[in-house]
Scaffold this motif. Structure first.
Motif, PDB file in Angstrom:
ATOM      1  N   LEU A 151       0.833  -1.212   0.000  1.00 43.81           N
ATOM      2  CA  LEU A 151       0.000   0.000   0.000  1.00 43.81           C
ATOM      3  C   LEU A 151       0.864   1.257   0.000  1.00 43.81           C
ATOM      4  CD1 LEU A 151      -3.144  -0.034  -0.035  1.00 43.81           C
ATOM      5  CD2 LEU A 151      -2.208  -2.156   0.787  1.00 43.81           C
ATOM      6  N   ARG A 152       1.960   1.220   0.728  1.00 50.24           N
ATOM      7  CA  ARG A 152       2.893   2.355   0.743  1.00 50.24           C
ATOM      8  C   ARG A 152       3.404   2.617  -0.678  1.00 50.24           C
ATOM      9  NH1 ARG A 152       5.826   0.346   4.412  1.00 50.24           N
ATOM     10  NH2 ARG A 152       4.691   1.271   6.146  1.00 50.24           N
ATOM     11  N   ARG A 153       3.808   1.566  -1.379  1.00 47.17           N
ATOM     12  CA  ARG A 153       4.281   1.712  -2.767  1.00 47.17           C
ATOM     13  C   ARG A 153       3.146   2.213  -3.659  1.00 47.17           C
ATOM     14  NH1 ARG A 153       7.165  -2.789  -1.364  1.00 47.17           N
ATOM     15  NH2 ARG A 153       5.571  -4.251  -2.085  1.00 47.17           N
ATOM     16  N   HIS A 154       1.954   1.666  -3.485  1.00 49.62           N
ATOM     17  CA  HIS A 154       0.789   2.059  -4.284  1.00 49.62           C
ATOM     18  C   HIS A 154       0.515   3.556  -4.143  1.00 49.62           C
ATOM     19  CE1 HIS A 154      -3.281   2.001  -5.931  1.00 49.62           C
ATOM     20  NE2 HIS A 154      -3.713   2.536  -4.803  1.00 49.62           N
ATOM     21  N   PHE A 155       0.466   4.051  -2.914  1.00 46.23           N
ATOM     22  CA  PHE A 155       0.157   5.464  -2.710  1.00 46.23           C
ATOM     23  C   PHE A 155       1.294   6.360  -3.205  1.00 46.23           C
ATOM     24  CE2 PHE A 155      -2.885   3.701   0.464  1.00 46.23           C
ATOM     25  CZ  PHE A 155      -4.032   4.145  -0.179  1.00 46.23           C
ATOM     26  N   THR A 156       2.525   5.899  -3.100  1.00 45.16           N
ATOM     27  CA  THR A 156       3.653   6.667  -3.655  1.00 45.16           C
ATOM     28  C   THR A 156       3.532   6.756  -5.173  1.00 45.16           C
ATOM     29  OG1 THR A 156       5.084   6.004  -1.824  1.00 45.16           O
ATOM     30  CG2 THR A 156       6.175   6.780  -3.832  1.00 45.16           C
ATOM     31  N   GLU A 157       3.163   5.660  -5.807  1.00 42.66           N
ATOM     32  CA  GLU A 157       3.021   5.641  -7.270  1.00 42.66           C
ATOM     33  C   GLU A 157       1.858   6.511  -7.746  1.00 42.66           C
ATOM     34  OE1 GLU A 157       2.750   1.506  -8.312  1.00 42.66           O
ATOM     35  OE2 GLU A 157       4.829   1.128  -7.730  1.00 42.66           O
ATOM     36  N   ILE A 158       0.714   6.432  -7.080  1.00 40.33           N
ATOM     37  CA  ILE A 158      -0.423   7.231  -7.568  1.00 40.33           C
ATOM     38  C   ILE A 158      -0.220   8.718  -7.317  1.00 40.33           C
ATOM     39  CG2 ILE A 158      -2.067   5.325  -7.381  1.00 40.33           C
ATOM     40  CD1 ILE A 158      -3.348   6.867  -5.012  1.00 40.33           C
TER      41      ILE A 158
ATOM     42  N   GLN B 223       2.163  10.485  -8.203  1.00 43.16           N
ATOM     43  CA  GLN B 223       2.732  11.091  -9.403  1.00 43.16           C
ATOM     44  C   GLN B 223       1.666  11.622 -10.349  1.00 43.16           C
ATOM     45  OE1 GLN B 223       5.472   8.335 -11.186  1.00 43.16           O
ATOM     46  NE2 GLN B 223       6.605   8.042  -9.297  1.00 43.16           N
ATOM     47  N   TRP B 224       0.579  10.895 -10.525  1.00 44.02           N
ATOM     48  CA  TRP B 224      -0.460  11.381 -11.445  1.00 44.02           C
ATOM     49  C   TRP B 224      -1.563  12.143 -10.721  1.00 44.02           C
ATOM     50  CZ3 TRP B 224      -5.515   9.978 -10.970  1.00 44.02           C
ATOM     51  CH2 TRP B 224      -5.805   8.813 -10.289  1.00 44.02           C
ATOM     52  N   ILE B 225      -1.849  11.787  -9.481  1.00 41.51           N
ATOM     53  CA  ILE B 225      -2.959  12.436  -8.771  1.00 41.51           C
ATOM     54  C   ILE B 225      -2.637  13.902  -8.452  1.00 41.51           C
ATOM     55  CG2 ILE B 225      -2.381  11.863  -6.380  1.00 41.51           C
ATOM     56  CD1 ILE B 225      -5.262  11.013  -6.001  1.00 41.51           C
ATOM     57  N   GLN B 226      -1.355  14.218  -8.303  1.00 39.28           N
ATOM     58  CA  GLN B 226      -0.977  15.596  -7.987  1.00 39.28           C
ATOM     59  C   GLN B 226      -1.119  16.523  -9.190  1.00 39.28           C
ATOM     60  OE1 GLN B 226       2.852  15.278  -6.058  1.00 39.28           O
ATOM     61  NE2 GLN B 226       1.931  14.424  -4.214  1.00 39.28           N
ATOM     62  N   GLN B 227      -1.414  15.976 -10.344  1.00 44.53           N
ATOM     63  CA  GLN B 227      -1.666  16.785 -11.530  1.00 44.53           C
ATOM     64  C   GLN B 227      -3.132  17.192 -11.635  1.00 44.53           C
ATOM     65  OE1 GLN B 227      -0.082  14.760 -14.996  1.00 44.53           O
ATOM     66  NE2 GLN B 227       1.630  13.991 -13.796  1.00 44.53           N
ATOM     67  N   ILE B 228      -3.955  16.717 -10.694  1.00 39.45           N
ATOM     68  CA  ILE B 228      -5.394  16.988 -10.711  1.00 39.45           C
ATOM     69  C   ILE B 228      -5.687  18.118  -9.726  1.00 39.45           C
ATOM     70  CG2 ILE B 228      -7.681  16.024 -10.265  1.00 39.45           C
ATOM     71  CD1 ILE B 228      -6.418  13.250 -10.934  1.00 39.45           C
ATOM     72  N   ASP B 229      -6.473  19.077 -10.165  1.00 39.21           N
ATOM     73  CA  ASP B 229      -6.862  20.184  -9.290  1.00 39.21           C
ATOM     74  C   ASP B 229      -8.022  19.774  -8.391  1.00 39.21           C
ATOM     75  OD1 ASP B 229      -5.005  21.913 -10.513  1.00 39.21           O
ATOM     76  OD2 ASP B 229      -6.453  22.468 -12.073  1.00 39.21           O
ATOM     77  N   ASN B 230      -7.898  20.102  -7.106  1.00 40.80           N
ATOM     78  CA  ASN B 230      -8.994  19.965  -6.159  1.00 40.80           C
ATOM     79  C   ASN B 230      -9.595  18.558  -6.132  1.00 40.80           C
ATOM     80  OD1 ASN B 230     -10.422  21.178  -4.103  1.00 40.80           O
ATOM     81  ND2 ASN B 230     -12.039  21.919  -5.443  1.00 40.80           N
ATOM     82  N   TYR B 231      -8.752  17.541  -6.114  1.00 43.36           N
ATOM     83  CA  TYR B 231      -9.194  16.147  -6.074  1.00 43.36           C
ATOM     84  C   TYR B 231      -9.702  15.810  -4.682  1.00 43.36           C
ATOM     85  CZ  TYR B 231      -8.964  11.161  -7.340  1.00 43.36           C
ATOM     86  OH  TYR B 231      -9.265   9.859  -7.648  1.00 43.36           O
ATOM     87  N   ARG B 232     -10.944  15.332  -4.596  1.00 46.73           N
ATOM     88  CA  ARG B 232     -11.532  15.040  -3.285  1.00 46.73           C
ATOM     89  C   ARG B 232     -12.719  14.099  -3.459  1.00 46.73           C
ATOM     90  NH1 ARG B 232     -13.196  19.358  -5.547  1.00 46.73           N
ATOM     91  NH2 ARG B 232     -15.323  20.090  -5.442  1.00 46.73           N
ATOM     92  N   ALA B 233     -13.134  13.502  -2.339  1.00 51.06           N
ATOM     93  CA  ALA B 233     -14.321  12.638  -2.324  1.00 51.06           C
ATOM     94  C   ALA B 233     -15.536  13.480  -1.961  1.00 51.06           C
ATOM     95  CB  ALA B 233     -14.146  11.514  -1.312  1.00 51.06           C
ATOM     96  N   GLU B 234     -16.611  13.288  -2.709  1.00 46.92           N
ATOM     97  CA  GLU B 234     -17.869  13.997  -2.445  1.00 46.92           C
ATOM     98  C   GLU B 234     -19.022  13.005  -2.546  1.00 46.92           C
ATOM     99  OE1 GLU B 234     -18.264  17.297  -5.132  1.00 46.92           O
ATOM    100  OE2 GLU B 234     -16.920  18.540  -3.934  1.00 46.92           O
TER     101      GLU B 234
END
Length: 140
Positions: free
Chosen positions: A62-69, A71-82
């Motif tokens: 899971l640590r590796r998974h979250f480190t990998e994602i 890289q791409w998730i930080q390119q998204i503005d205002n990413y959140r659960a609603e």
């Protein structure tokens, strides 16, 4: 009793999606916090993923998974659960969480519908089936 043991399944879920939003906002300390939400031995699968993803079976996975994602998730503005709805089941360890990840970017705003079926024992995720729908453009 540890802090993790005092967390309910609802609280663990909210920490999970809140941590993912923090990770998307650039807070890399969330990687460790997110991994700590899972039991040392866990079983997390993404059955509907178009990418062949083997199950994640440890906190290290899971640590590796979250480190990998990150890289791409930080390119998204205002990413959140609603639009979160959590359903309790007859098994007190299991919840079903329906929600939408929202965000934006060069292609505009979008929603990603999600359903997570999580088993939380002693405040840690011991198993989860995470279903992500397609990215849906949102106008407005």
């Amino acid at each position: 009793m540890s802090t993790a043991q005092s967390l309910t399944a609802h609280e663990v879920f909210h920490r999970l999606v809140g941590g993912v939003a923090g990770l998307a906002a650039g807070d890399m300390s969330q990687v460790e916090r997110l991994a700590a939400l899972y039991a040392e031995e866990t079983y997390v699968e993404h059955p509907a993923s178009p990418h062949e993803m083997p199950p994640l079976t440890s906190r290290a996975d899971l640590r590796r998974h979250f480190t990998e994602i990150a890289q791409w998730i930080q390119q998204i503005d205002n990413y959140r659960a609603e639009r979160v709805t959590i359903h309790d089941t007859t098994d007190p360890e299991v919840i079903v969480a329906e929600f939408v990840y929202t965000g934006g970017g060069q292609d505009g705003a979008f929603d990603i519908p999600c359903v997570f079926i999580m088993r939380v024992r002693n405040g840690e995720i011991v198993s989860s089936r995470d279903y992500f729908g397609p990215r849906i453009p949102v106008s407005g």
